[in-house]
Design a protein around this motif. Structure first.
Motif, PDB file in Angstrom:
ATOM      1  N   GLN A 136      39.327   3.813 -14.525  1.00 39.97           N
ATOM      2  CA  GLN A 136      38.364   5.125 -14.229  1.00 39.97           C
ATOM      3  C   GLN A 136      37.850   4.788 -12.912  1.00 39.97           C
ATOM      4  O   GLN A 136      37.871   3.699 -12.613  1.00 39.97           O
ATOM      5  N   GLN A 137      37.468   5.886 -11.937  1.00 39.00           N
ATOM      6  CA  GLN A 137      36.952   5.569 -11.031  1.00 39.00           C
ATOM      7  C   GLN A 137      35.299   5.443 -11.073  1.00 39.00           C
ATOM      8  O   GLN A 137      34.611   5.916 -11.763  1.00 39.00           O
ATOM      9  N   ARG A 138      35.012   4.418 -10.256  1.00 42.01           N
ATOM     10  CA  ARG A 138      33.309   4.244  -9.930  1.00 42.01           C
ATOM     11  C   ARG A 138      32.943   5.345  -8.962  1.00 42.01           C
ATOM     12  O   ARG A 138      33.564   5.564  -8.154  1.00 42.01           O
ATOM     13  N   HIS A 139      31.545   5.624  -9.023  1.00 38.98           N
ATOM     14  CA  HIS A 139      31.095   6.427  -8.035  1.00 38.98           C
ATOM     15  C   HIS A 139      29.674   5.464  -7.570  1.00 38.98           C
ATOM     16  O   HIS A 139      29.045   4.894  -8.506  1.00 38.98           O
ATOM     17  N   PRO A 140      29.235   5.772  -6.448  1.00 43.18           N
ATOM     18  CA  PRO A 140      27.983   5.135  -6.165  1.00 43.18           C
ATOM     19  C   PRO A 140      26.934   5.307  -6.793  1.00 43.18           C
ATOM     20  O   PRO A 140      26.766   6.530  -7.256  1.00 43.18           O
ATOM     21  N   MET A 141      26.338   4.273  -6.939  1.00 42.53           N
ATOM     22  CA  MET A 141      25.072   4.720  -7.727  1.00 42.53           C
ATOM     23  C   MET A 141      24.127   5.725  -7.217  1.00 42.53           C
ATOM     24  O   MET A 141      23.567   6.624  -8.007  1.00 42.53           O
TER      25      MET A 141
END
Lengths: 380, 547
Positions: A136-141
């Protein structure tokens, strides 16, 4: 087999592909098999990175075998829990051995049940469920700049609507009103101290013990042996090196008194005393020191006859009983206070007054009580 | 046997019912297949979590019988040696739980063991997070929550083992009181407010009881929940490896595999703690007898997590100062205050501040989702090991009397050894760890540039022998390469930037240069001249080997 095999045989079989001892984080060393449909539907975030292995269905034969083992585990759990219920009814508790039997039966059955259940599930997951990893991709918080700007605008307009910035009177009276709100619970906690004494006087209670209070009233207390409550005739306590743990008569079970007034009594030959001991407060070679350690208050319960050392078993503060119980070693900073003793008409040991200095652990208001005593010529 | 083609009605019905009322579908859709990276060290926190669940369950059971009262009664239970002895109701009811309630002893021992595993698990988890740098942005807040949970748990443990009111727990309480009353200025007041009067008073057990079963567990539960939510939202860190980057997360999905594995892990944790509670006796309170402030048994020890404070108290020299001489104020018992506050304060405050100090020194404001391997940040790892050594020495010398007795060493010698080691051991640990980290970095660099020893010896035409090296497997290589240099503040040439001026700024820059950078570069190519290993297989060939 010769050392020539490398040249002629298949070097790849003898060449380890990894550092020995490193973990196998990649279960796949062969070609990628067909992924399970379940793995492919893996969330919206699946990016189809070819570097990440897909699902590996378990070999059906192995899976069937694993199913049997897991089922056996679950049956074992069932049996163990039945045994638990039976043990609960069968084994009654009471004495040491009966309680022990019940304890082992219940605990053993519970442990076995949990262990078997856990093992069954692990076998199920590892040998029946397909193995695969997903990505899964992370996204900036942080939120986007647009969102932040919108929130900031809303905040500002809301604050303006409320008028808290513009209306100073409102704001200041609100703060004024809120300040004592924090104090209220603190005030409520005042009665946690149930002595009812004024706060500034609390420390005075620490400085005195029941020995002195009664001596002052003209009713000096006898020293009685801790545990038996027997008063002590000075003439009977006559073997040098002897030691007794002693409490005030009539207060044998009052823990609040014992926490301050417990004393150790040691019999010396007169020539063994060193200058630190106040000989006026001894009686016929018998000296009494507070048993409550001046470090953090443990009972200094151990005595070594040959060296006259009193040792606190909690933190090993060591005191020289022949020399006014001054500190020989350890974290205690002050000697154990000496109790002035004498005998009554019947020859029983009594306390003639209080300890010259507060007993037990130090506290802020204690001050240099030893120096105070010296200034007053040996009296508190 | 038939495969499932559609959601069965028994599940679909309630699910529809809930979705129509909660609209939980989109949440479930997003999270059902949430990815959890896999590594054994990621399970340490779970051990703590599951122990906490066990503590709540067993603790509730114990409250059904425990009487938090210091009122005195005469024991008339089945345990013969204590018949007729005057004791507090708290101790009597603890004996009742142990001897007269079926399974009571088991649950009591499980509760005590679970407490030890809870705190031990948290410590191990905190060390894992620290050494892998998993506290870095964006996870600083979760780290802080963890530090607070750990601190609260120490007090939760202290209030818990004081409750049975046996001789051992009373000795612990007495030491606590000695510390409280010694605190400068406020000590006496705190003592009277905590104990309701002079020690021991009649109130402390019931007060500790409500603190132990309501206040602190409530706080821990709330903080644990926040801890888990943040972990869920921020997604777990992962170690570098093939296909794993700072922008993705690779692992097993929550449903079904991770869920089942976690359930099994809870059961394993419970099984181990139940096994300990069954077969490893802990705190046999009936042997100690009721508490009396006049008695203590030699070799009294607190639970393991308090032993470092005990050790600090034991090795501290006898310092005490009276600020105002004989006046009735100004006594500071340093031999109590320093050991009680300094080690705990250093460790807790140090832990809480470390992420922010590190960020200040490195100037690194990026998000980090790849866990560091401990060797790749040698200063951090060395600081961690120094703290472990500091803690370990204090912990060890919490048993200085037992060390002396068992090894026939003079007690004073043992204590002096502790006084020296508490300073020497951390320094030594720092230096040794730093060298080990660099050594491991070198061995990584060697694997990347020279390859892996194959165990194959080859004779060269000139008669020499060499060992064939083959390049490491792809996943190993990715694991080793997945590191980056620790950022260093730019000194800005002749004119230092604003934050680096003045003595503090210069210190910051110096620390940054020492802390950061790449100690042992992993060269992409060969660091030495290319002929050292002429036997290394050509690249194309070796890829085939790893298959």
């Amino acid at each position: 087999m010769t050392d020539n095999e490398h040249e002629t045989g298949q070097p790849e079989r003898r060449t380890p592909p990894r550092v020995i001892g490193t973990p196998l984080s990649d279960p796949l060393t062969g070609s990628l098999p067909e992924p399970l449909p379940g793995a492919e539907t893996a969330g919206d975030d699946h990016d189809g990175d070819p570097a990440v292995p897909r699902a590996v269905p378990q070999d059906e034969r192995k899976a069937r075998k694993a199913e049997k083992i897991a089922a056996l585990c679950f049956m074992l759990t069932f049996a163990a829990l039945v045994a638990f219920l039976v043990a609960y009814v069968r084994f009654q508790v009471g004495g040491l051995s009966a309680t022990g039997a019940s304890h082992i039966a219940l605990g053993g059955a519970l442990t076995l049940a949990l262990l078997a259940l856990a093992s069954g599930i692990v076998i199920w997951v590892r040998q029946i469920m397909p193995k695969y990893e997903m990505v899964q991709q992370r996204h900036p918080m942080a939120s986007s700049a647009d969102v932040r700007a919108e929130i900031a605008a809303t905040f500002v307009s809301g604050a303006a609507e409320s008028g808290i910035v513009k209306r100073r009177l409102l704001r200041r009276t609100l703060l004024l009103a809120a300040a004592p709100l924090g104090l209220a619970p603190l005030v409520l906690l005042r009665d946690l101290d149930s002595t009812g004494a004024p706060v500034a006087q609390l420390h005075k209670r620490l400085a005195h013990t029941v020995w002195g209070e009664k001596a002052k009233e003209g009713k000096p207390l006898r020293l009685v042996v801790e545990g038996t409550g027997q008063p002590i005739r000075a003439a009977d306590f006559n073997s040098p090196g002897g030691i007794l743990s002693v409490v005030p008569e009539g207060y044998e079970h009052d823990l609040n008194v014992l926490a301050k007034a417990t004393v150790i009594l040691i019999k010396f030959r007169p020539e063994e005393f060193k200058p630190g001991t106040n000989l006026n407060w001894t009686h016929d070679g018998i000296v009494a020191y507070s048993k409550i350690c001046t470090h953090v208050g443990c009972p200094a319960a151990l005595y070594e006859q040959t060296t006259h050392h009193i040792l606190c078993p909690c933190h090993q503060s060591t005191f020289d009983a022949a020399d006014g119980a001054k500190v020989v070693f350890g974290p205690a900073a002050r000697p154990l206070p000496q109790l002035p003793i004498g005998v009554d008409e019947q020859g029983y040991l009594i306390a003639l007054g209080d300890f010259p200095t507060p007993v037990g652990p130090s506290y802020w208001e204690r001050g240099d009580a030893e120096a105070r005593v010296r200034e007053n010529g040996g009296h508190s | 046997m038939s495969d499932l083609r559609a959601v069965p009605k028994r599940i679909a019905g309630p699910a529809t019912f809930l979705d129509e009322r909660l609209g939980a579908g989109s949440f479930v859709k997003r999270n059902m297949r949430k990815i959890f990276p896999d590594h054994w060290s990621f399970l340490l926190g779970e051990i703590a979590l599951y122990s906490f669940v066990i503590l709540l369950l067993t603790g509730t059971f114990l409250t059904f019988w425990f009487k938090p009262s210091m009122g005195e009664i005469v024991y008339n239970g089945p345990y013969a040696p204590l018949k007729g002895v005057t004791m507090s109701e708290a101790y009597a009811s603890s004996l009742k739980i142990s001897f007269e309630v079926r399974g009571g002893l088991l649950i009591r021992q499980i509760h005590h063991w679970a407490a030890l595993v809870f705190i031990g698990g948290m410590m191990a988890h905190a060390l894992r997070v620290f050494f892998t740098g998993a506290y870095r942005k964006p996870r600083e807040l979760n780290w802080l929550i963890g530090v607070v949970i750990l601190s609260i748990a120490l007090f939760e443990g202290l209030t818990g083992y004081s409750l049975p009111d046996d001789l051992l727990s009373g000795a612990g309480l007495r030491v606590t009181q000695g510390v409280v009353i010694g605190l400068p200025v406020v000590g006496t007041y705190l003592n009277f407010f905590l104990f309701g009067g002079e020690y021991p008073g009649e109130d402390v057990i019931s007060r500790f009881y409500s603190i132990h079963i309501l206040l602190l567990p409530g706080l821990i539960l709330a903080l644990v929940t926040a801890h888990l939510i943040l972990m869920w939202v921020q997604k777990h860190t992962q170690f570098p490896g093939k296909g794993r980057t700072n922008r993705n997360v690779v692992g097993a999905p929550f449903y079904p595999a991770f869920m089942a594995k976690s359930g099994a892990f809870f059961l394993f944790t419970f099984a181990v703690i139940a096994g300990l509670g069954t077969f490893a006796q802990i705190n046999p309170i009936w042997l100690y007898g009721p508490y009396s402030p006049a008695d203590v048994s030699a070799g009294s020890q607190p639970d393991f997590y308090m032993a470092f404070l005990e050790g600090a108290l034991r090795i501290m020299p006898a310092w005490e100062i009276n600020l105002f001489g004989t006046a009735e104020a100004g006594t500071i018992p340093l031999s109590v205050v320093i050991p009680a506050l300094v080690p705990l304060g250093l460790i807790v405050v140090g832990m809480a501040l470390y992420p922010f100090i590190e960020r200040w020194i490195t100037g690194d404001n990026r998000e980090h989702h790849l866990a560091d391997r401990p060797r790749n940040n040698p200063h951090r790892t060395s600081i961690g090991m120094a703290v472990i050594a500091f803690y370990g020495v204090l912990w060890l010398f919490g048993g200085n009397d037992l060390i002396s007795a068992n090894f026939q060493v003079d007690l004073y010698t043992t204590t002096w050894a502790g006084r020296i080691l508490v300073f020497a051991a951390p320094a030594l640990a720092y230096a040794i760890t730093y060298r080990i980290c660099l050594g491991l970095q070198r061995s990584d660099a060697a694997v990347l540039s020279h390859g892996v020893e194959s165990g194959v010896i080859k004779r060269l035409p000139n008669g020499g022998y060499v060992e064939v090296h083959s390049p490491p497997a792809e996943d190993i290589e990715a694991h080793l390469r997945g590191r980056e240099a620790i950022p260093v503040l730019a000194d800005g040439g002749d004119v230092p930037p604003k934050g680096l001026r003045g003595p503090i700024g210069r210190l910051r820059l110096r620390m940054s240069k020492a802390y950061g950078g790449e100690k042992i570069p992993i060269a992409n190519g060969h660091p030495h001249d290319g002929d050292e290993h002429p036997d290394m297989l050509p690249d194309g060939q070796n890829r085939a080997l790893t298959r």
